[in-house]
Design a protein around this motif. Structure first.
Motif, short mmCIF file in Angstrom:
data_model
loop_
_atom_site.label_atom_id
_atom_site.label_comp_id
_atom_site.label_asym_id
_atom_site.label_seq_id
_atom_site.Cartn_x
_atom_site.Cartn_y
_atom_site.Cartn_z
N ALA A 127 0.83 -1.19 0.00
CA ALA A 127 0.00 0.00 0.00
C ALA A 127 0.87 1.24 0.00
N ALA A 128 0.50 2.20 -0.83
CA ALA A 128 1.23 3.46 -0.91
C ALA A 128 0.94 4.31 0.31
N ASN A 146 -3.20 8.36 -0.92
CA ASN A 146 -4.08 8.23 -2.08
C ASN A 146 -4.62 6.82 -2.27
N TYR A 147 -4.42 5.99 -1.27
CA TYR A 147 -5.05 4.66 -1.28
C TYR A 147 -4.70 3.86 -2.52
N GLN A 148 -3.48 3.98 -2.95
CA GLN A 148 -3.03 3.22 -4.10
C GLN A 148 -2.19 2.04 -3.64
N LEU A 149 -2.06 1.06 -4.52
CA LEU A 149 -1.16 -0.06 -4.31
C LEU A 149 0.02 0.07 -5.27
#
Lengths: 113, 111
Positions: free
Chosen positions: A94-95, A98-101
């Motif tokens: 998880a980044a 910004n809730y990105q992977l």
């Protein structure tokens, strides 16, 4: 910057043999880690995840993964592979925002009969 | 399995034509994502949404736009398709954030 490395592009394993797929990540704090599987022509399916707690996590289809902070690794294992395990496996972290992977490039698993 | 559908599942279109791909979810998840998957490049994020009318760009957003007018629908539009946009497109959802669930994909060919 966060990153995920899957060092093996392809791995070939005999049916019934054990399997270990490697995943290394770069992240300062305790990461949220994931393994996904993608069968040919299909979408990605979540195998297992690590957020905190016990560093050995169990997933679906008989898979497990171990989080090792000292090695920045989250390797996927299975004691005995089946022909149906032939697929591509992706590790992700998880980044920060910004809730990105952040995705690894994937490892294609080939099963020898 | 999470309730995610993508339409169409396959599409062939010509260079320069507009194309819209639809992602529909029945899970009421807040976050939705569009990825493309190409050999040698893995998964790359195009755009994502963190709520109705709230969207942001990913790493490969050029040539793509998105809209989310309802929680359940996330549309990806190629305003003028190019051959470099030939790819497999995946939609994903998550709630809470991080753990993502994927749709079956759309295979797009631009000739």
């Amino acid at each position: 910057a966060q990153s995920v490395t899957q060092p093996d592009i392809h791995i070939t394993v005999s049916e019934g043999a054990s399997l270990e797929l490697r995943c290394n990540y770069s992240y300062g704090a305790t990461p949220y880690l994931f393994w996904y599987v993608q069968s040919p022509g299909q979408g990605l399916q979540l195998l297992l995840k690590y957020f905190s707690g016990d560093t050995l996590v169990q997933g679906i289809k008989g898979f497990e993964a171990e989080f090792k902070r000292s090695q920045s690794s989250f390797n996927l294992r299975k004691p005995s592979v089946h022909w149906s395990d032939a697929a591509e496996y992706f590790c992700a972290v998880a980044a920060d925002s910004n809730y990105q992977l952040i995705w690894g490039a994937g490892t294609k698993l080939i099963i020898k009969p | 399995d999470a309730g995610i559908t993508q339409s169409p599942r396959h599409k062939v279109t010509e260079t320069g034509t507009p194309v819209t791909l639809r992602c529909h979810q029945t899970e009421n998840h807040r976050y939705m994502y569009w990825y493309r998957q190409d050999p040698g490049h893995g998964l790359r994020l195009i755009h994502y949404s963190y709520g109705v009318k709230d969207t942001d760009k990913g790493e490969v957003s050029d040539g793509y736009s998105v809209s989310r007018s309802k929680t359940e629908d996330f549309l990806l539009t190629l305003e003028s398709a190019t051959s470099s946009q030939t790819s497999v497109y995946f939609c994903a959802i998550s709630e809470p954030p991080y753990e993502q669930y994927f749709g079956p994909g759309t295979r797009l060919t631009v000739t």
